[in-house]
Design a protein around this motif. Structure first.
Motif, PDB file in Angstrom:
ATOM      1  N   ARG A   1      33.186   5.497  33.302  1.00  0.00           N
ATOM      2  CA  ARG A   1      32.921   4.537  34.069  1.00  0.00           C
ATOM      3  C   ARG A   1      33.436   4.684  36.045  1.00  0.00           C
ATOM      4  NH1 ARG A   1      35.544  -0.354  34.369  1.00  0.00           N
ATOM      5  NH2 ARG A   1      37.051  -0.139  32.881  1.00  0.00           N
ATOM      6  N   THR A   2      34.833   5.171  35.726  1.00  0.00           N
ATOM      7  CA  THR A   2      35.628   4.938  36.738  1.00  0.00           C
ATOM      8  C   THR A   2      35.129   6.251  37.838  1.00  0.00           C
ATOM      9  OG1 THR A   2      37.155   5.978  35.955  1.00  0.00           O
ATOM     10  CG2 THR A   2      37.001   3.750  36.521  1.00  0.00           C
ATOM     11  N   GLY A   3      34.663   7.708  37.001  1.00  0.00           N
ATOM     12  CA  GLY A   3      34.139   9.254  37.684  1.00  0.00           C
ATOM     13  C   GLY A   3      34.457   9.871  37.325  1.00  0.00           C
ATOM     14  N   ALA A   4      36.062   9.364  35.928  1.00  0.00           N
ATOM     15  CA  ALA A   4      37.135  10.591  36.393  1.00  0.00           C
ATOM     16  C   ALA A   4      36.658  11.470  34.674  1.00  0.00           C
ATOM     17  CB  ALA A   4      38.302  10.258  35.391  1.00  0.00           C
ATOM     18  N   LEU A   5      36.375  13.013  35.464  1.00  0.00           N
ATOM     19  CA  LEU A   5      36.322  13.669  34.696  1.00  0.00           C
ATOM     20  C   LEU A   5      37.014  14.176  33.572  1.00  0.00           C
ATOM     21  CD1 LEU A   5      34.521  14.175  37.079  1.00  0.00           C
ATOM     22  CD2 LEU A   5      34.803  16.799  36.996  1.00  0.00           C
ATOM     23  N   SER A   6      36.272  14.296  32.544  1.00  0.00           N
ATOM     24  CA  SER A   6      37.753  13.968  30.993  1.00  0.00           C
ATOM     25  C   SER A   6      36.882  15.685  30.189  1.00  0.00           C
ATOM     26  CB  SER A   6      37.190  12.788  30.376  1.00  0.00           C
ATOM     27  OG  SER A   6      38.150  11.774  30.892  1.00  0.00           O
ATOM     28  N   PRO A   7      38.306  16.424  30.166  1.00  0.00           N
ATOM     29  CA  PRO A   7      37.517  17.601  29.400  1.00  0.00           C
ATOM     30  C   PRO A   7      37.811  17.284  27.548  1.00  0.00           C
ATOM     31  CG  PRO A   7      39.780  17.894  30.102  1.00  0.00           C
ATOM     32  CD  PRO A   7      38.968  16.325  30.812  1.00  0.00           C
ATOM     33  N   VAL A   8      36.379  17.777  26.642  1.00  0.00           N
ATOM     34  CA  VAL A   8      36.672  17.258  24.994  1.00  0.00           C
ATOM     35  C   VAL A   8      36.527  18.892  24.869  1.00  0.00           C
ATOM     36  CG1 VAL A   8      35.596  15.860  23.914  1.00  0.00           C
ATOM     37  CG2 VAL A   8      35.843  15.405  25.940  1.00  0.00           C
ATOM     38  N   ALA A   9      37.027  19.132  23.876  1.00  0.00           N
ATOM     39  CA  ALA A   9      37.796  20.023  22.914  1.00  0.00           C
ATOM     40  C   ALA A   9      36.224  20.377  21.740  1.00  0.00           C
ATOM     41  CB  ALA A   9      38.589  20.725  22.691  1.00  0.00           C
ATOM     42  N   ARG A  10      35.255  20.951  22.288  1.00  0.00           N
ATOM     43  CA  ARG A  10      34.527  20.883  20.877  1.00  0.00           C
ATOM     44  C   ARG A  10      35.118  22.776  19.502  1.00  0.00           C
ATOM     45  NH1 ARG A  10      32.747  15.962  21.623  1.00  0.00           N
ATOM     46  NH2 ARG A  10      31.465  15.556  24.171  1.00  0.00           N
ATOM     47  N   LEU A  11      35.223  21.833  18.270  1.00  0.00           N
ATOM     48  CA  LEU A  11      36.421  22.878  17.825  1.00  0.00           C
ATOM     49  C   LEU A  11      35.121  22.787  16.143  1.00  0.00           C
ATOM     50  CD1 LEU A  11      38.576  20.304  17.720  1.00  0.00           C
ATOM     51  CD2 LEU A  11      38.599  22.240  19.034  1.00  0.00           C
ATOM     52  N   ARG A  12      35.211  24.429  15.603  1.00  0.00           N
ATOM     53  CA  ARG A  12      34.329  24.364  14.363  1.00  0.00           C
ATOM     54  C   ARG A  12      35.212  23.675  13.452  1.00  0.00           C
ATOM     55  NH1 ARG A  12      35.481  30.101  12.490  1.00  0.00           N
ATOM     56  NH2 ARG A  12      34.167  30.805  14.369  1.00  0.00           N
ATOM     57  N   PRO A  13      34.697  22.811  13.071  1.00  0.00           N
ATOM     58  CA  PRO A  13      34.960  21.180  12.414  1.00  0.00           C
ATOM     59  C   PRO A  13      36.093  21.858  11.485  1.00  0.00           C
ATOM     60  CG  PRO A  13      32.705  21.057  12.430  1.00  0.00           C
ATOM     61  CD  PRO A  13      33.365  23.042  13.230  1.00  0.00           C
ATOM     62  N   VAL A  14      37.303  21.772  10.870  1.00  0.00           N
ATOM     63  CA  VAL A  14      37.919  21.713  10.326  1.00  0.00           C
ATOM     64  C   VAL A  14      38.865  20.417   9.133  1.00  0.00           C
ATOM     65  CG1 VAL A  14      39.698  21.586  11.743  1.00  0.00           C
ATOM     66  CG2 VAL A  14      40.381  23.125  10.014  1.00  0.00           C
ATOM     67  N   THR A  15      38.783  20.485   8.228  1.00  0.00           N
ATOM     68  CA  THR A  15      39.034  19.755   7.592  1.00  0.00           C
ATOM     69  C   THR A  15      41.077  19.429   7.316  1.00  0.00           C
ATOM     70  OG1 THR A  15      37.571  19.357   5.669  1.00  0.00           O
ATOM     71  CG2 THR A  15      39.743  18.576   5.193  1.00  0.00           C
ATOM     72  N   VAL A  16      41.514  18.097   8.110  1.00  0.00           N
ATOM     73  CA  VAL A  16      43.029  18.232   8.222  1.00  0.00           C
ATOM     74  C   VAL A  16      43.327  16.399   7.152  1.00  0.00           C
ATOM     75  CG1 VAL A  16      44.550  17.350   9.786  1.00  0.00           C
ATOM     76  CG2 VAL A  16      42.553  19.316  10.168  1.00  0.00           C
ATOM     77  N   GLY A  17      44.087  16.833   6.250  1.00  0.00           N
ATOM     78  CA  GLY A  17      43.802  15.293   5.298  1.00  0.00           C
ATOM     79  C   GLY A  17      42.821  15.016   4.395  1.00  0.00           C
ATOM     80  N   GLY A  18      41.823  15.483   4.769  1.00  0.00           N
ATOM     81  CA  GLY A  18      40.441  15.159   3.901  1.00  0.00           C
ATOM     82  C   GLY A  18      40.163  14.032   5.061  1.00  0.00           C
ATOM     83  N   VAL A  19      39.645  14.511   6.324  1.00  0.00           N
ATOM     84  CA  VAL A  19      39.004  14.075   7.311  1.00  0.00           C
ATOM     85  C   VAL A  19      38.349  15.702   8.062  1.00  0.00           C
ATOM     86  CG1 VAL A  19      38.926  13.143   9.787  1.00  0.00           C
ATOM     87  CG2 VAL A  19      39.780  11.813   7.577  1.00  0.00           C
ATOM     88  N   VAL A  20      37.133  14.993   8.875  1.00  0.00           N
ATOM     89  CA  VAL A  20      36.672  16.841   9.416  1.00  0.00           C
ATOM     90  C   VAL A  20      36.980  16.461  10.828  1.00  0.00           C
ATOM     91  CG1 VAL A  20      35.103  17.825  10.263  1.00  0.00           C
ATOM     92  CG2 VAL A  20      34.778  17.081   7.309  1.00  0.00           C
ATOM     93  N   VAL A  21      37.772  16.836  11.302  1.00  0.00           N
ATOM     94  CA  VAL A  21      37.941  17.171  12.956  1.00  0.00           C
ATOM     95  C   VAL A  21      36.998  17.821  13.602  1.00  0.00           C
ATOM     96  CG1 VAL A  21      39.534  17.213  14.760  1.00  0.00           C
ATOM     97  CG2 VAL A  21      40.165  15.808  12.907  1.00  0.00           C
TER      98      VAL A  21
END
Length: 701
Positions: free
Chosen positions: A339-359
């Motif tokens: 909302r303040t115009g900041a461009l935020s880069p986000v990594a799109r990952l091949r889903p991986v299970t870490v501690g029972g949760v998919v990231v």
């Protein structure tokens, strides 16, 4: 990147991303009983958010985990207003955090490091919080945590749990027992086996099974589920249970409640950490899930003296167990515009299970972080940059979660190229510039940028702002795309523009005549709203919920706030000095507020909004207090309480605490060593008193 190395723009952008993730996680966990991230991920997100807020208090947002307790209640249950709020706990993640927790308490109390200070330490059960209300020894009501203030009425279901007595003897006339509903590993496995055999839903983990079982609309289903209950706290009481936390827990056990046998009293951090390690070693053999150890100051009189922050007690903390790491492929880097115009880069990952949760995604912060350097140009990850196609390590504990911790250069594709953040906004095509000294690239499109406009509208209807029932982020996106709303004021003209027939709205997918009418009624209900919510809703950079409350408490009315911000001159004059003299308001925040209120386009939008509202003056707490509504300044050394305790006590009595003396100051409390503030107070004729006189005035002598 350490929070201390962030620029204000970086910090604001990251807090926006964190708030989005946490709102989603809160709803999934507390309302839907279907968490989509692990506890470790959630805790680390909160930890990062807290670290940034500590470094940039003026940037605090409403949807920060600092101000969120639980989530909205689910439909289908009656609402229960908690007499005493059900608060969350602050977190510790390593031994140093525990030592710092002890030091903070001692500093607040003014105690020496070698003074004995007892704590209780108990396992943190991974279940569903429940509050049980007994009157004259009989169970009359059971409620979930909900959002901390309002929970779900699950009385009929709670009565089916064997660990919860229906009647108790020798108890106070009013007793609210609080604890955790959980399911053992063995019972969970047996339940899932039965569910599978019968073709029913199986559960991902015991916590989900317990929460789903307690929230059944049919109590007979709950009765068939093997739920357990540990008692560990209390809410509303007509008489104290004991003088200590440990004594009160023993009293609950005497009433017939199950209390955890691993609860122990410890003298200071060394014993607390030792007990934590002992519990951690037994974790796999307990037969039920825990995710850490909770420490509480044992002396209840000290708990009362320490008091609370907005959503957490000062006298307790949860020492969480460590999380995990995993490796996966970085498939793409997307850009989100805040909302303040900041461009935020986000990594799109091949889903991986870490501690029972998919990231499947992780924050990348900014272009410096991607390039392998911090805000000062020093290398991070030994200078290894991050590229699409890289084999990356996802770190799910620590500063930023989820984030990319490292890169395996040996597995980097030969055609991988360095990543360059776009110089044009992906939403509106406007130039995206990075100002000198700023790590964040920002869209210059302003109100013409749809991403910024939508995010501002989402902020406007967020929980700590207008919180309009039926108008959330999804509806805002829909209405904006349809051209129905572009600014906050447009929300309040929807009924007028649509007319009573509601044809345009009720014919849309997901809407009917009743839901449309309910929305319009909900909008009308928010035409009368408090000053702090209005200030926060404007989405002014660097102004979070707490900052908005500070401003509202100081100016008390919209007319006074508007007049001051319209006539203030940045960096000079009495109005500026009065604004920056508010304890907690610095030059950065003050500049942002004044600039917003004096910027032509922004001001026109704000004026259109205010014309639709009846803004209620800020309430002054403790109106029967002799200092309610007065502006107080503390200077010099206080001998009978710490500065933090003095400030908290004054504010609890309705006083405004300022950091500087001005003509608006009512009382200066001067201890030994008072200097220029005492002289200025004398010059202005401000009433000055010593600490003893102050305590006598407020009734604590």
């Amino acid at each position: 990147m350490d929070a201390a190395t962030l620029s204000p723009e970086q910090a604001a952008a990251e807090l926006a991303w964190l708030s989005q993730q946490l709102i989603k996680a809160n709803t999934a966990y507390h309302r839907d009983d279907a968490p989509d991230i692990s506890d470790a991920t959630y805790d680390a997100l909160k930890r990062r958010n807290a670290a940034i807020e500590a470094q940039f208090p003026e940037l605090k947002r409403d949807d920060s985990p600092s101000d969120l307790v639980g989530g909205a209640i689910a439909e289908g249950f009656g609402k229960v207003q908690h007499v005493v709020r059900m608060l969350s706990l602050g977190n510790a993640f390593d031994d140093d955090d525990v030592v710092e927790f002890d030091q903070r308490i001692r500093k607040y109390l003014g105690w020496a490091a070698d003074t004995s200070l007892a704590y209780t330490a108990e396992p943190k059960i991974d279940g569903l919080s429940l509050s049980l209300r007994y009157e004259n020894g009989k169970l009359i009501q059971a409620a979930t945590r909900g959002d901390g203030e309002t929970g779900e009425n699950v009385t009929a279901n709670a009565r089916t749990i064997a660990d919860i007595p229906h009647e108790i003897s020798d108890a106070p006339d009013v007793l609210e027992v609080r604890g955790e509903v959980y399911m053992s590993h063995a019972d969970f496995a047996a339940l899932n086996a039965r569910q599978s055999e019968n073709g029913g839903k199986t559960f991902a983990n015991p916590r989900n099974a317990a929460a789903g079982s307690l929230r059944q609309l049919d109590a007979e289903i709950t009765k068939s589920r093997p739920l357990r209950f540990f008692a560990y706290a209390w809410g509303d009481l007509s008489a104290p249970l004991a003088e200590t936390q440990s004594g009160a827990i023993a009293r609950l056990a005497a009433f017939g409640f199950s209390t955890n046998p691993l609860t122990q009293t410890c003298d200071g951090p060394t014993e607390m950490i030792s007990h934590y390690k002992m519990i951690e070693a037994q974790r796999a053999d307990l037969g039920y899930d825990i995710d850490g150890v909770v420490y509480k100051v044992d002396d209840l009189s000290l708990q009362r003296r320490l008091g609370f922050r907005s959503t957490t007690p000062r006298w307790a903390i949860a020492h969480k167990f460590p999380a995990e790491l995993a490796w996966t492929t970085l498939e793409a880097i997307d850009i989100q515009v805040g909302r303040t115009g900041a461009l935020s880069p986000v990594a799109r990952l091949r889903p991986v299970t870490v501690g029972g949760v998919v990231v499947s995604n992780a924050t990348l912060h900014n272009e410096d972080y991607i390039a392998g350097r911090d805000g000062n140009g020093a290398p991070i990850r030994e200078g290894r940059d991050i590229r699409v196609g890289d084999w990356v390590q996802v770190y799910r504990a620590g500063d930023v979660i989820p984030k990319i911790k490292d890169v395996d250069l040996a597995r980097r594709p030969a055609d991988a190229t360095p990543y360059a953040l776009p110089t044009k906004c992906p939403e509106c095509g406007s130039d995206a510039i990075r100002e000198e000294g700023d790590a964040v690239r920002r869209c210059t499109g302003g109100i013409i940028c749809p991403a910024q406009a939508v995010e501002k509208l989402k902020h406007f209807v967020s929980r700590a702002a207008f919180d309009i029932e039926g108008l959330g982020a999804k509806q805002v996106e829909q209405f904006y795309a349809d051209g129905w709303i572009a600014t906050p004021a447009d929300i309040f003209t929807l009924r007028e523009r649509f007319g009573e027939g509601l044809q345009q709205l009720k014919n849309r997918e997901g809407w009917g005549e009743k839901s449309a009418a309910n929305l319009f009624d909900a909008i009308d209900e928010k035409r009368s709203i408090g000053l702090a919510r209005v200030i926060f809703s404007l989405g002014i950079r660097h102004v979070g919920e707490n900052s908005a409350a500070l401003l509202a408490g100081h100016y008390t009315s919209w007319a006074a706030f508007e007049q001051a911000m319209t006539t203030a001159r940045i960096g000079e004059g009495a109005i500026w000095d009065d604004l920056t003299g508010i304890d907690g308001v610095g030059d950065v925040m003050a500049t942002s507020v004044v600039t917003t209120m004096q910027q032509e386009a922004e001001r026109a939008s704000i004026d259109r909004l205010i014309a639709q509202l009846s803004v209620q003056d800020a309430e002054i707490r403790a109106t029967d207090s002799p200092v309610a509504g007065k502006t107080v300044v503390f200077t010099g050394t206080l001998e009978r309480m710490t500065r933090a305790e003095a400030k908290a006590r004054a504010e609890s009595l309705g006083a405004k605490v300022s950091g500087s003396v001005s003509a608006k100051t009512d009382i200066l409390v001067a201890g030994p060593g008072a200097g220029s503030k005492a002289k200025k107070a004398a010059d202005l004729g401000v009433e000055t008193m010593d600490e003893d006189a102050w305590l006598a005035l407020i009734g604590d002598a």
